[in-house]
Design a protein around this motif. Structure first.
Motif, PDB file in Angstrom:
ATOM      1  N   SER A  42      60.472  19.818   8.772  1.00 46.49           N
ATOM      2  CA  SER A  42      59.261  19.824   8.059  1.00 46.49           C
ATOM      3  C   SER A  42      58.183  20.299   8.469  1.00 46.49           C
ATOM      4  CB  SER A  42      59.163  18.570   7.212  1.00 46.49           C
ATOM      5  OG  SER A  42      57.803  18.670   6.659  1.00 46.49           O
ATOM      6  N   CYS A  43      57.281  21.232   8.154  1.00 49.85           N
ATOM      7  CA  CYS A  43      56.095  21.628   8.608  1.00 49.85           C
ATOM      8  C   CYS A  43      55.100  20.508   9.214  1.00 49.85           C
ATOM      9  CB  CYS A  43      55.349  22.833   7.799  1.00 49.85           C
ATOM     10  SG  CYS A  43      54.447  22.094   6.633  1.00 49.85           S
ATOM     11  N   HIS A  44      55.313  19.366   8.600  1.00 50.80           N
ATOM     12  CA  HIS A  44      54.710  18.260   9.101  1.00 50.80           C
ATOM     13  C   HIS A  44      54.970  17.555  10.319  1.00 50.80           C
ATOM     14  CE1 HIS A  44      51.726  18.268   5.822  1.00 50.80           C
ATOM     15  NE2 HIS A  44      52.801  18.678   4.962  1.00 50.80           N
ATOM     16  N   ARG A  91      55.947  28.775   9.205  1.00 54.37           N
ATOM     17  CA  ARG A  91      56.221  27.554   8.847  1.00 54.37           C
ATOM     18  C   ARG A  91      57.127  27.450   8.065  1.00 54.37           C
ATOM     19  NH1 ARG A  91      49.968  27.308   7.464  1.00 54.37           N
ATOM     20  NH2 ARG A  91      48.991  27.523   9.467  1.00 54.37           N
ATOM     21  N   HIS A 150      58.531  25.061   5.249  1.00 56.99           N
ATOM     22  CA  HIS A 150      58.383  23.967   4.232  1.00 56.99           C
ATOM     23  C   HIS A 150      59.615  23.394   3.565  1.00 56.99           C
ATOM     24  CE1 HIS A 150      54.021  24.542   4.366  1.00 56.99           C
ATOM     25  NE2 HIS A 150      54.347  25.802   4.517  1.00 56.99           N
ATOM     26  N   SER A 206      57.314  18.092   2.484  1.00 54.24           N
ATOM     27  CA  SER A 206      56.300  19.083   2.682  1.00 54.24           C
ATOM     28  C   SER A 206      55.983  19.710   1.136  1.00 54.24           C
ATOM     29  CB  SER A 206      56.635  20.333   3.678  1.00 54.24           C
ATOM     30  OG  SER A 206      55.503  21.087   3.689  1.00 54.24           O
TER      31      SER A 206
END
Length: 214
Positions: A147-149, A164, A166, A170
């Motif tokens: 996840s980009c987070h 990125r 997602h 996300s």
């Protein structure tokens, strides 16, 4: 002039609510997003001073639980937040590869030349391209998703400039959402309800295009 301006605002609001309903018809869950402010000392409709991502985040911190395809829910939300942008959670029906616009343009040219499958593609303010692909869901091997987070990522993404991925946990901002300074999120290739492309095949093309345009 005031009447014309009012009609334009209502049309913009109706367009957002209509788009949310159209996504729901595809089985894509939606949730309201913040929106940019034209006047005042804040750039975003949220109450955070100095918002780092004006108009490009969910209204609620519980967005992952609240996202819905229920038309009654969507109508109620966009009646309450008529200016709200549209947030689409990822990792459910689709994942999204998010790349710089130059890399996205290059990748689309290569995809067309090689006659490769491609799904919906959106432009975010002319700065980023979003490529919608089939979701990998929750693979057995946790190293196969990112996840980009999160702070960790597969080697193929970590070594790719500006990309990125997602997936679960996300979200992305969906057309026709608006951004500060009159920028918009717009479809380059709109969704048509067909099967989405394999993410790993498209990842290879996008990785090469990111490296070529870095």
């Amino acid at each position: 002039m005031l009447a014309v301006s009012g009609k334009r605002q209502r049309a913009a609001r109706d367009r957002m609510a209509s788009a949310a309903r159209a996504y729901a018809a595809l089985g894509w869950s939606c949730t309201p997003g913040a929106h940019p402010l034209e006047n005042g000392d804040r750039a975003c409709s949220c109450d955070r001073v100095g918002c780092p991502d004006p108009g490009a985040h969910p209204v609620s911190g519980a967005w992952a639980l609240q996202a819905s395809v229920d038309l009654d829910v969507l109508n109620r939300w966009w009646s309450k937040y008529p200016d709200a942008n549209i947030i689409l959670p990822t990792g459910r029906v689709f994942d999204v590869f998010d790349v710089p616009a130059a890399a996205g343009e290059t990748a689309l040219a290569w995809i067309e030349a090689d006659d490769l499958p491609v799904g919906p593609v959106a432009s975010v303010g002319g700065e980023r391209y979003l490529f919608f692909v089939a979701t990998r869901g929750a693979p057995v091997d946790e190293d196969e998703w990112w996840s980009c987070h999160l702070d960790t990522s597969p080697e193929t993404v970590a070594d790719t400039p500006g990309m990125r991925w997602h997936c679960r946990d996300s979200y992305v901002l969906a057309p026709p959402s608006v951004l500060p300074y009159g920028r918009e999120v717009a479809w380059i290739l709109p969704p048509e309800g067909g099967p989405l492309p394999d993410p790993l095949r498209l990842l290879e093309v996008l990785s090469d295009s990111c490296e070529a345009t870095a």
